[in-house]
Design an enzyme around this catalytic site. Structure first.
Site, PDB file in Angstrom:
ATOM      1  N   THR A 116      11.489  -1.972   2.843  1.00  0.00           N
ATOM      2  CA  THR A 116      10.441  -1.305   2.089  1.00  0.00           C
ATOM      3  C   THR A 116       9.505  -2.423   1.763  1.00  0.00           C
ATOM      4  OG1 THR A 116      11.849   0.456   1.243  1.00  0.00           O
ATOM      5  CG2 THR A 116      10.028  -0.147  -0.168  1.00  0.00           C
ATOM      6  N   ASN A 168      11.555   3.758   4.834  1.00  0.00           N
ATOM      7  CA  ASN A 168      12.968   3.783   4.435  1.00  0.00           C
ATOM      8  C   ASN A 168      13.712   2.670   5.162  1.00  0.00           C
ATOM      9  OD1 ASN A 168      15.109   4.517   2.887  1.00  0.00           O
ATOM     10  ND2 ASN A 168      15.830   6.107   4.264  1.00  0.00           N
TER      11      ASN A 168
HETATM   12  O1  DON Z   1      12.779   5.521  -1.749  1.00  0.00           O
HETATM   13  C1  DON Z   1      13.800   4.846  -1.728  1.00  0.00           C
HETATM   14  O2  DON Z   1      14.478   4.628  -2.701  1.00  0.00           O
HETATM   15  C2  DON Z   1      14.216   4.223  -0.421  1.00  0.00           C
HETATM   16  N1  DON Z   1      13.668   4.963   0.675  1.00  0.00           N
HETATM   17  C3  DON Z   1      13.799   2.813  -0.409  1.00  0.00           C
HETATM   18  C4  DON Z   1      14.289   2.110   0.806  1.00  0.00           C
HETATM   19  C5  DON Z   1      14.242   0.670   0.709  1.00  0.00           C
HETATM   20  O3  DON Z   1      13.849   0.103  -0.274  1.00  0.00           O
HETATM   21  C6  DON Z   1      14.724  -0.062   1.892  1.00  0.00           C
HETATM   22  N2  DON Z   1      14.668  -1.456   1.703  1.00  0.00           N
HETATM   23  N3  DON Z   1      14.219  -2.434   1.566  1.00  0.00           N
END
Ligand code: DON
Length: 601
Positions: free
Chosen positions: A411, A431
């Protein structure tokens, strides 16, 4: 050599002094005023900051205390791509405000940091204007209209991988609508102006750095990306693009130009929608023209938390970030003062507070259009007091354990301030790294795999090991619960102090909370707060995770003796990008565990 060493140390001390001079003081102590007393207090604050960081950094920890931050007088952009931060500053220098710069950075990240920066995903933007107006924008993806509660469960009742890889994994993207909406309401420039740097990076290409290239050298990722149309761009001839090579993305440049010229309609109803839906139909996906046409970002009132006189403005559902952080801080506020960062007692209290906040998160929260979120209860000080009273200061509570699933995660969070004091904290994602792997042919971008953030099978862990309930089950048009937590902190006088947030699934919430606590509770300078070892507890799995060498063996032993299951994390915990106000300007620090850039002017 000696001279330059001396000069850099002098510069560091000057920076420390500057931070100390307006560094947030404990709420009990008065804020420093001008004059000799203030100078003595500032020196004391510097000593406190150094001592706090020294106590928190155990022997063998990968970072040293006292690293400098990027300092700037007017504005600052901190993101996971130096080029994208530069794009934001280019817009600030051209007279744009923080929202203009944030949107420029967001589109630039879609080009220079495609593992997480995106137009095929979604995100959350937290805006505070210098005149005190404060609002958040939810441009989270939605489940397609044809989605069903059990679409990822096979005939034998087993959860499949279809929420993670391939065409069925994507929610309806929100990023383009969200960024355009934020710009329209609070920006001062046109889409064409703020998108110009992103279009340039895509059309003319940019030099791939070692972090970008290293990220692609992963066999699982290679297999995923080369099984869809994006493989040819990122693995030309089957080999990952090399560091130092130039990556030109002509299809993406054309897509961005269409958006710059015709606005979000180009994406949701025009030629980009055609390419996206064609890709879905070819691959057995379910996103339709109607899904795209219906997509709308939502303005929401921020969650307003207080902690020892400071105010935090944070993200409400459909993200759980603000509520979970608020609940954690409210519980911790009952222990005054908190034990020092790095101590066994602090780790224990943090773990027990997070455990309780995540139990509520995982069972009670969901998209407010579908679920009644008990916001008032979960963010109330009385409720937190009752939870705090359940904590045994000597023993861990218990929740049943199970194995954590591991997946590539990406993310990206970026923080922006301008010379007038407007602030924007934005977190955006596909994601997983490069999302579902699905590539919109002709469009030049990846699609998200955000459907996995739903409780695809309530009670069964998702890719982050989160076990969630019916409140977050799949429904057509529903937003999947997020952990993203872009946060703006005000000092006790109500003045902008900090802009922060993180990537890292559920570790977003704990890492953001810890960096804020390291600044406002432990009085560290931002560069140290960002480098301090991090912990994570999300209730299930019932394990306190820590960064390798971030806790001494004795601390680990003591926590085990208290009944905690303690385990080192495989890599760093979360990816935070922060800005702190200092006298005469700002300190910016990009995540020291990762790539990026803090750029100011
Ligand atoms: O919205 C969320 O909580 C996840 N889709 C976030 C994913 C995420 O942070 C992946 N990593 N770094």
């Amino acid at each position: 050599m000696r001279d330059s060493l001396h000069r850099s140390r002098a510069a560091l001390l000057a920076a420390l002094f500057v931070v100390a001079a307006c560094h947030p003081q404990p709420s009990a102590a008065p804020a420093p005023s001008a004059g000799p007393t203030a100078i003595v207090e500032a020196r004391d604050a510097t000593r406190v900051a150094m001592a706090a960081a020294n106590a928190a950094f155990p022997t063998g920890w990968r970072f040293q205390v006292g690293a400098p931050a990027t300092q700037a007088e007017h504005g600052m952009v901190v993101s996971n791509s130096r080029l994208a931060s530069e794009a934001g500053v280019e817009i600030l220098k051209a007279g744009g405000n923080a929202v203009d710069a944030a949107v420029a950075t967001g589109f630039a990240l879609a080009v220079t940091h495609p593992t997480a920066g995106n137009i095929g995903g979604g995100g959350f933007m937290n805006i505070r204007m210098a005149d005190g107006r404060s609002m958040t924008l939810d441009y989270r993806e939605t489940a397609p209209l044809a989605a069903t509660r059990d679409m990822y469960v096979d005939a034998s009742g087993k959860l499949t991988k279809k929420s993670v890889v391939g065409y069925l994994a994507s929610g309806v993207p929100g990023s383009v609508a969200g960024m355009a909406e934020a710009l329209k309401k609070y920006g001062t420039m046109s889409l064409a102006q703020v998108m110009a740097p992103a279009i340039r990076f895509a059309a003319e290409g940019f030099e791939v750095d070692s972090g970008f290239a290293r990220g692609l050298r992963n066999d699982t990722l290679r297999a995923r990306l080369t099984s869809f149309d994006g493989g040819t761009l990122f693995y030309p001839g089957g080999t990952a693009v090399q560091a130092g090579s130039r990556l030109v993305q002509s299809d993406l440049a054309r897509t961005l130009r269409l958006i710059a010229e015709s606005g979000p309609k180009a994406f949701y109803e025009g030629p980009i929608a055609d390419s996206l839906v064609a890709a879905e139909q070819r691959g057995g996906g379910i996103i339709t023209k109607e899904d795209l046409r219906r997509y709308k970002p939502e303005w929401r009132t921020p969650i307003k938390a207080t902690y020892r006189g400071y105010t935090l403005l944070a993200m409400p559902p459909s993200s759980s970030g603000g509520i979970t952080m608020t609940e954690t801080l409210n519980i911790l506020e009952n222990f005054a003062p908190l034990p020092p960062a790095g101590s066994v007692k602090y780790a224990h209290l943090l773990a027990e507070s997070c455990r309780r906040a995540f139990i509520d998160r995982n069972t009670k929260l969901g998209d407010p259009a579908f679920v009644k979120n008990p916001l008032n209860e979960l963010t109330s000080k009385d409720y937190a007091k009752r939870l705090a009273a359940q904590i045994d200061v000597n023993h861990a509570s218990k929740t049943p354990a199970f194995d954590m699933k591991a997946e590539g995660m990406e993310t990206t969070h970026y923080s922006v301030v301008d010379a007038s004091g407007n602030a924007v904290a934005t977190t955006t994602t596909l994601n997983g790294g490069y999302g579902s792997g699905v590539w919109v042919r002709g469009g030049g971008f990846f699609m998200n795999n955000e459907m996995d953030d739903f409780a695809a099978q309530p009670g069964t862990p998702n890719m982050f090991g989160l076990v969630q309930g019916e409140a977050n089950s799949i429904r057509p048009g529903k937003r999947m619960l997020s952990a993203m937590d872009p946060t703006i902190v005000l000092d006790p006088q109500g003045k902008l102090l900090m802009v922060t947030g993180a990537a890292g699934g559920p570790t977003i919430i704990t890492a953001t909370t810890e960096v804020i606590l390291d600044v406002i509770e432990h009085h560290m300078m931002l560069a140290d707060a960002m480098r301090a070892p991090r912990l994570h507890h999300q209730s299930l799995p019932d394990t306190l995770r820590y960064e390798a060498n971030g806790m001494s063996a004795a601390t680990v032993d003591s926590l085990r003796a208290m009944g905690h299951a303690v385990a080192p994390n495989r890599g760093g915990l979360a990816n935070v990008n922060s800005i702190l106000r200092v006298p005469g300007g700002w300190h910016g620090v990009n995540e020291p565990r990762s790539a990026g850039g803090a750029v100011g002017y």
